[in-house]
Write an enzyme that holds these catalytic residues in place. Structure first.
Site, PDB file in Angstrom:
ATOM      1  N   GLY A 180       0.836  -1.210   0.000  1.00 50.30           N
ATOM      2  CA  GLY A 180       0.000   0.000   0.000  1.00 50.30           C
ATOM      3  C   GLY A 180       0.867   1.256   0.000  1.00 50.30           C
ATOM      4  O   GLY A 180       0.645   2.189  -0.783  1.00 50.30           O
ATOM      5  N   HIS A 181       1.897   1.271   0.867  1.00 53.20           N
ATOM      6  CA  HIS A 181       2.806   2.427   0.903  1.00 53.20           C
ATOM      7  C   HIS A 181       3.556   2.561  -0.424  1.00 53.20           C
ATOM      8  O   HIS A 181       3.748   3.653  -0.930  1.00 53.20           O
ATOM      9  CB  HIS A 181       3.851   2.248   2.012  1.00 53.20           C
ATOM     10  CG  HIS A 181       3.307   2.228   3.398  1.00 53.20           C
ATOM     11  ND1 HIS A 181       3.322   1.106   4.184  1.00 53.20           N
ATOM     12  CD2 HIS A 181       2.746   3.203   4.152  1.00 53.20           C
ATOM     13  CE1 HIS A 181       2.807   1.382   5.369  1.00 53.20           C
ATOM     14  NE2 HIS A 181       2.426   2.649   5.374  1.00 53.20           N
TER      15      HIS A 181
ATOM     16  N   ARG B 158      -0.608  -2.771  10.793  1.00 48.87           N
ATOM     17  CA  ARG B 158      -1.117  -3.446  11.993  1.00 48.87           C
ATOM     18  C   ARG B 158      -1.609  -4.871  11.691  1.00 48.87           C
ATOM     19  O   ARG B 158      -1.807  -5.642  12.624  1.00 48.87           O
ATOM     20  CB  ARG B 158      -2.235  -2.623  12.648  1.00 48.87           C
ATOM     21  CG  ARG B 158      -1.712  -1.362  13.319  1.00 48.87           C
ATOM     22  CD  ARG B 158      -2.761  -0.697  14.196  1.00 48.87           C
ATOM     23  NE  ARG B 158      -2.186   0.365  15.005  1.00 48.87           N
ATOM     24  CZ  ARG B 158      -2.251   1.669  14.723  1.00 48.87           C
ATOM     25  NH1 ARG B 158      -2.867   2.066  13.633  1.00 48.87           N
ATOM     26  NH2 ARG B 158      -1.693   2.555  15.526  1.00 48.87           N
TER      27      ARG B 158
END
Ligand code: PAF
Length: 291
Positions: free
Chosen positions: A35-36, A186
């Site tokens: 995602g990053h 997370r």
């Protein structure tokens, strides 16, 4: 890739770059996942110089939250950023960004008390404070934020408008795993059973999408009643499930008809074990006017 800790040296470097090119920033807390990396690729399309920041910001964690155990993976992060051709990694310490003399904080107002803010007092003030600093330190023209943290994105858009910041905030769609669970640092905390339970979130979203398409005239209360059982089990504890409206993510009333809402948006927070997961879905695209 340059790696700098000092805000002053980073600012000097970025301001120098800006004579000849634009700068795009991707602010992160590290432990980088796909995602990053998608945000970084987007940043590279936007500007010649790309800066990524890695900083686990204590101001946005509550006293009983996971600041200390937040996953950190500096070496692996560097390799990933290096391979994408990032120009500068800004990697300050807490003292670098918040020296003892530091006193000013941003207050984001009303939006900071709703949705996640209702359960994480001060969280969005902490986010806005560090993001304002990161914008100033990197003198960025663009900053890319994932829609996974949609309330955060909305807060940053408001910050940018309210303070007339010369930064174009660029949203990027949530990146999902094969089973449609949103990628998040997370997720590393989840046991296999909890990870499996997390798939209930995209399943609930699919139901919401189908429901809204089939019957856009149903009320907020009717829709939420159908979805919430999917998000409650032995492994999942629902913290909140809400539908907001408007660009400001205003609350809706239980008897509001979904079709009548401007930009209806579904938000969820659940606990899988001790791990808090959030996700969201715009319902706008699924509402078709019925003849
Ligand atoms: O989304 C995050 O990783 C953080 O909230 C951010 C924007 C880097 C601010 O600390």
């Amino acid at each position: 890739m340059l790696i700098l800790n000092s805000p002053e040296v980073t600012q000097e470097t970025c301001v120098r770059w800006k004579i000849e090119s634009q700068v795009a920033l991707v602010p992160t807390m590290g432990c980088l996942h796909e995602g990053h990396l998608a945000l970084v690729r987007r940043a590279k399309e936007l500007a010649l110089k790309v800066v990524v920041s890695i900083f686990v910001n204590p101001l946005q964690f509550g006293p009983n939250e996971d600041f200390k155990k937040y996953p950190r993976a500096f070496e692996e992060d560097c390799k990933k950023l290096e391979s994408l051709g990032v120009d500068l990694l800004f990697y300050p310490t807490v003292k670098d960004l918040y020296p003892e003399s530091f006193a000013t904080k941003v207050s984001v107002g009303e939006i900071g008390h709703r949705l996640c803010g209702a359960f994480r007092p001060g969280h969005f003030d902490g986010v806005a404070t560090v993001v304002l600093k990161l914008f100033e330190v990197t003198a960025c023209d663009f900053a890319v934020f994932g829609e996974k943290d949609f309330q955060q994105l909305t807060v940053i858009q408001q910050l940018t408008r309210d303070f007339n910041l010369p930064v174009c905030v660029v949203p990027y769609p949530t990146v999902r795993a094969k089973d449609q669970v949103a990628l998040s640092s997370r997720n590393n905390y989840l046991s296999p059973k909890e990870r499996e339970a997390a798939t209930q979130i995209p399943i609930a979203f699919k139901l919401a999408q189908e429901e809204v398409t089939q019957n856009p005239r149903q009320t907020v209360e009717e829709l939420l009643k159908k979805i919430s059982p999917l998000l409650t089990s032995q492994e999942l504890k629902l913290q909140y499930l809400e539908i907001t409206q408007n660009r400001e993510l205003l609350a809706t009333q239980p008897n509001d008809c979904i079709q009548s809402l401007i930009l209806p948006h579904l938000f969820v927070a659940v606990y899988a074990g001790t791990t808090r997961l959030i996700d969201n879905l715009s319902l706008k695209g699924f509402i078709y006017e019925k003849a």
